[in-house]
Design an enzyme around this catalytic site. Structure first.
Site, mmCIF file in Angstrom:
data_model
loop_
_atom_site.group_PDB
_atom_site.id
_atom_site.type_symbol
_atom_site.label_atom_id
_atom_site.label_comp_id
_atom_site.label_asym_id
_atom_site.label_seq_id
_atom_site.Cartn_x
_atom_site.Cartn_y
_atom_site.Cartn_z
ATOM 1 N N ASP A 233 -37.934 47.319 -20.415
ATOM 2 C CA ASP A 233 -38.815 46.292 -19.852
ATOM 3 C C ASP A 233 -38.048 45.439 -18.837
ATOM 4 O O ASP A 233 -36.907 45.023 -19.093
ATOM 5 C CB ASP A 233 -39.322 45.404 -20.997
ATOM 6 C CG ASP A 233 -40.388 44.433 -20.545
ATOM 7 O OD1 ASP A 233 -41.459 44.897 -20.107
ATOM 8 O OD2 ASP A 233 -40.164 43.211 -20.632
ATOM 9 N N GLU A 282 -24.040 59.434 -26.462
ATOM 10 C CA GLU A 282 -23.344 59.649 -27.743
ATOM 11 C C GLU A 282 -24.207 60.471 -28.691
ATOM 12 O O GLU A 282 -23.732 60.989 -29.687
ATOM 13 C CB GLU A 282 -23.081 58.295 -28.440
ATOM 14 C CG GLU A 282 -22.000 57.458 -27.806
ATOM 15 C CD GLU A 282 -22.036 56.021 -28.353
ATOM 16 O OE1 GLU A 282 -22.766 55.736 -29.340
ATOM 17 O OE2 GLU A 282 -21.349 55.182 -27.757
HETATM 18 C C1 NOJ Z 1 -43.517 44.049 -18.322
HETATM 19 C C2 NOJ Z 1 -44.480 44.396 -19.393
HETATM 20 O O1 NOJ Z 1 -45.055 45.636 -19.100
HETATM 21 C C3 NOJ Z 1 -45.484 43.278 -19.458
HETATM 22 O O2 NOJ Z 1 -46.576 43.584 -20.284
HETATM 23 C C4 NOJ Z 1 -44.775 42.023 -19.908
HETATM 24 O O3 NOJ Z 1 -45.674 40.937 -19.875
HETATM 25 C C5 NOJ Z 1 -43.601 41.711 -19.012
HETATM 26 N N1 NOJ Z 1 -42.805 42.855 -18.713
HETATM 27 C C6 NOJ Z 1 -42.686 40.696 -19.653
HETATM 28 O O4 NOJ Z 1 -41.996 41.281 -20.728
#
Ligand code: NOJ
Length: 558
Positions: A233, A282
Site C-alpha cells: 500500500d 529467502e
Molecule cells: C491505498 C488504498 O488502496 C486505499 O484504499 C487507502 O485509503 C490508501 N492507500 C491509504 O492506505
C-alpha cells in the site's frame, strides 16, 4: 451459436497446454514455480464485501474461504486480499493497529491459516495487503508516542507548528483525503504529526531503523504462514524529502500521480524494496511484492520493479486511460517499453476498491465494459480483476449518506469522496434472504452497504450457465488465457493497421481487435477463426470481418 461459444471448436489445435506452473497446493510444492507471477490473473478480494460467513452483514475470512471454489472455477491464478488486520476501521482496514493480528470482525489467525491452505489446495496463490506508509493511531507505537514517549515519537513525523504559538501546520502538505496533512497533538500546544491520509493514519518515519526492522519482521511472519506475496500500500510514500519542504502549491491533489512531490516517489524508497526483496527471496516458490505506486510516469513506475526490487506494479496509467484507441495504444506502448527495459512484466487493471467501477467509469455500460475487459486480458503480462467486475457490476451511485463509510467522504475536497460505490457487497444468489434483508446470498440479512434491488439478476447464480453473461465471458477468457501459449507472458504484441477507433494487434497466431468507436468497422486484416467476442458479431462483408462499436474479439489463425 452464441457470441462467445466458439472457442474450443474453432481452435482445434489447442490442447490443455498450460504455460506457467500452478501452485500445486502446499508451499513446499512451489519451489519449481518459475515466473508464475509474470502472467498471473490476480483477483482482488475486498474482505468486507466478498462473502459474509457469520451473517452479521460484514464480509469475513470464513466467507472468503467458503467462496474460494468460485475463484477456482473462474480460472484466476491468485487472490489478493485487502487488509484484514486488527484495525479501528477509520479507513476500512488501511489503518492497522496490529500487523500480526486479524480483526475480530474478519475472523482469527486460524481462519487466515485455513484460508491460505484451502486456497493452495485449489491451486490459488494468496497475496495479502501490507500497509507500511502509516499505522493506525491506535497502534501501540503511536499511542506511546502520543503519551509522550520520545523513542516512539521518533518512529513517526512529529514537528513543531509554525506561527507564534505553533498554531499553524509545520508545512503546506495536504492530505490525500482533503484538508491539511497535519493534526495537532492533543494537550501539547504547538506540536503536530504528519498523516498523508486520515488523521487516524499517522505516517511512519522510515529513516528510523526500528521501522525498517519491524516491517521485515512482519513480512516474515506472514511468509511463514504461507502467503505468496504482498500488495504494498502507498509504496511510493514511505520516504519524504529531507526537511519536509513546502510544496508551494495549493493544487496538490490534482498532481497526485502526475508530478514530482516531496512526499511521494522519492528515490529513497527503492533501498527499502531492495531489502524487502531479500526477505522474499529467502522463501521458496517465488513470493512476490506488488507496488501500489502512483508515480508520475511509466518510467518512474518501472523503477519499483527492477530485478532486485518488487515484482509488479499496478498500471494506474492504464486504469486512468479513456476508452479511446490512440490513447490506449500510447499507454500500452509506454508500459511495455518501460517495463521491458527493466525485465518486468506489464500489469493491467481496470477497477479496484478506490475507483469508480469500469462499467460506469468508461461510460458505455455493459457492452463497453465487456469489451474493455477482453482487451485487457489479451495484453502481454499479468492482469488484475476486482471482485464483481466478472459479474459486470456497475458503480452504486445512490448510496444513502448515512450508509457511507469512506473517510474521504467526510473531509472537504478529498480524493473524490466516492469510494463506497465500488465497495458494495457482492450478490451471489438471485433471491433476497427470507428475512427481507438485502444480501442476495452475501450472508447476513442486511449487508453493511445496501445492494441495489436489481443486483439479484447480476448474481453469480443468475449468470452461471448463461453463455451471454459477463461471468461466462470471463470464465471463457480466462480458460483461453491458460490454454493459448501466445497469451499472458507468451508472444510479443505487434500492432495491426486498423480503421480509426479500432485497436488491433497480433500475438503470434492470436489476433485481438477492440472497436472503441460507436460504428461498426470492417477489418482489413485476416482474423482467423473466432475464439471469443464481447458482443454479437455480424456476418462478414465481402470476406472482411465486421466489428461492431464497443466490441472486442479474439481470433486465432490456427
Ligand atoms: C491505498 C488504498 O488502496 C486505499 O484504499 C487507502 O485509503 C490508501 N492507500 C491509504 O492506505
Amino acid at each position: 451459436m452464441t457470441q462467445h461459444s466458439s472457442a474450443p471448436q474453432a481452435d482445434g489445435a489447442v490442447g490443455p497446454r498450460v504455460r506457467a506452473a500452478r501452485p500445486d497446493a502446499a508451499p513446499s510444492a512451489r519451489s519449481g514455480a518459475s515466473g508464475w507471477w509474470r502472467d498471473a490473473v490476480i483477483y482482488q478480494v475486498y474482505p468486507r464485501s466478498f462473502a459474509d460467513g457469520d451473517g452479521d452483514g460484514m464480509g469475513d475470512l470464513p466467507g472468503v474461504r467458503q467462496r474460494l471454489p468460485h475463484l477456482a472455477a473462474l480460472g484466476v491464478d491468485a487472490v489478493w486480499l485487502s487488509p484484514f488486520y486488527a484495525s479501528p476501521q477509520a479507513d476500512a482496514g488501511y489503518d492497522v493497529a496490529d500487523y500480526r493480528a486479524i480483526d475480530p470482525m474478519f475472523g482469527t489467525l486460524h481462519d487466515a491459516d485455513a484460508l491460505i491452505r484451502d486456497a493452495h489446495a485449489l491451486g490459488l496463490r494468496v497475496i495479502i495487503d501490507i500497509v507500511p506508509n502509516h499505522s493506525s493511531d491506535r497502534h501501540e507505537w503511536f499511542t506511546r508516542a502520543l503519551a509522550g514517549d520520545p523513542a516512539a515519537r521518533e518512529r513517526y513525523h512529529f514537528r513543531a507548528g509554525r506561527g507564534e504559538r505553533g498554531e499553524l501546520p509545520p508545512n503546506d502538505w495536504e492530505s490525500v483525503f482533503g484538508g491539511p496533512a497535519w493534526s495537532r497533538v492533543p494537550d501539547e500546544p504547538g506540536l503536530w504529526y504528519l498523516h498523508l491520509f486520515a488523521p487516524e493514519q499517522p505516517d511512519f518515519d522510515w529513516e528510523h531503523p526500528a521501522v525498517r526492522d519491524e516491517f521485515r519482521s512482519v513480512l516474515r511472519f506472514w511468509l511463514d504462514l504461507g502467503v505468496d506475496g504482498f500488495r504494498v500500500d502507498v509504496a511510493h510514500g514511505l520516504v519524504k524529502a529531507a526537511g519536509l519542504p513546502d510544496m508551494g502549491s495549493g493544487e496538490q491533489l490534482r498532481l497526485l500521480g502526475t508530478a514530482e512531490l516531496p512526499f511521494f516517489d522519492q528515490d529513497g524508497v527503492h533501498e527499502i524494496y531492495r531489502s524487502w526483496r531479500q526477505v522474499l527471496d529467502e522463501y521458496p516458490g517465488e513470493r512476490i511484492g506488488v507496488a501500489e505506486a502512483w508515480a508520475p510516469s511509466a518510467e518512474r513506475t518501472a523503477l519499483y520493479v527492477r530485478a532486485d526490487e518488487l515484482h509488479q506494479a499496478f498500471n494506474f496509467h492504464y486504469l486512468g486511460t479513456d476508452w479511446d484507441a490512440p490513447a490506449l495504444r500510447e499507454v500500452i506502448d509506454a508500459s511495455l517499453t518501460s517495463l521491458g527495459a527493466v525485465g518486468a512484466p506489464a500489469t493491467w487493471v481496470l477497477s479496484n476498491h478506490d475507483v469508480v467501477r469500469h462499467r460506469t467509469r468508461l461510460g458505455g455500460g455493459a457492452p463497453r465494459a465487456r469489451a474493455a475487459s477482453l482487451l485487457m486480458l489479451a495484453l502481454p503480462g499479468s492482469a488484475y480483476v476486482y471482485q464483481g467486475e466478472e459479474l459486470g457490476l456497475p458503480e452504486v451511485t445512490e448510496l444513502p449518506d448515512e450508509a457511507r463509510q469512506d473517510p474521504s467522504f467526510f473531509r472537504d475536497n478529498g480524493q473524490d469522496g466516492l469510494r463506497d460505490g465500488c465497495r458494495v457487497p457482492l450478490p451471489w444468489a438471485e433471491e433476497r434472504t427470507a428475512d427481507g434483508g438485502t444480501s442476495f446470498g452475501f450472508g447476513g440479512g442486511s449487508s453493511w452497504l445496501p445492494q441495489p434491488p436489481e443486483w439479484g439478476a447480476l448474481s453469480v447464480a443468475a449468470q452461471t450457465g448463461d453463455p451471454d453473461s459477463t461471468l461466462e465471458l470471463y470464465r471463457t477468457a480466462l480458460r483461453l488465457r491458460r490454454e493459448r501459449p501466445e497469451l499472458g507472458d507468451g508472444e510479443p504484441l505487434e500492432w495491426l493497421t486498423a480503421p480509426e477507433g479500432v485497436l488491433a494487434f497480433r500475438r503470434g497466431a492470436f489476433v485481438c481487435a477492440a472497436n472503441t468507436g460507436p460504428e461498426p468497422a470492417a477489418l482489413d486484416f485476416r482474423t482467423g477463426a473466432l475464439l471469443l467476442a464481447s458482443g454479437p458479431l455480424p456476418a462478414a462483408e465481402s470476406g472482411r470481418t465486421v466489428l461492431p462499436g464497443d466490441t472486442t474479439a479474439w481470433w486465432a489463425e490456427r
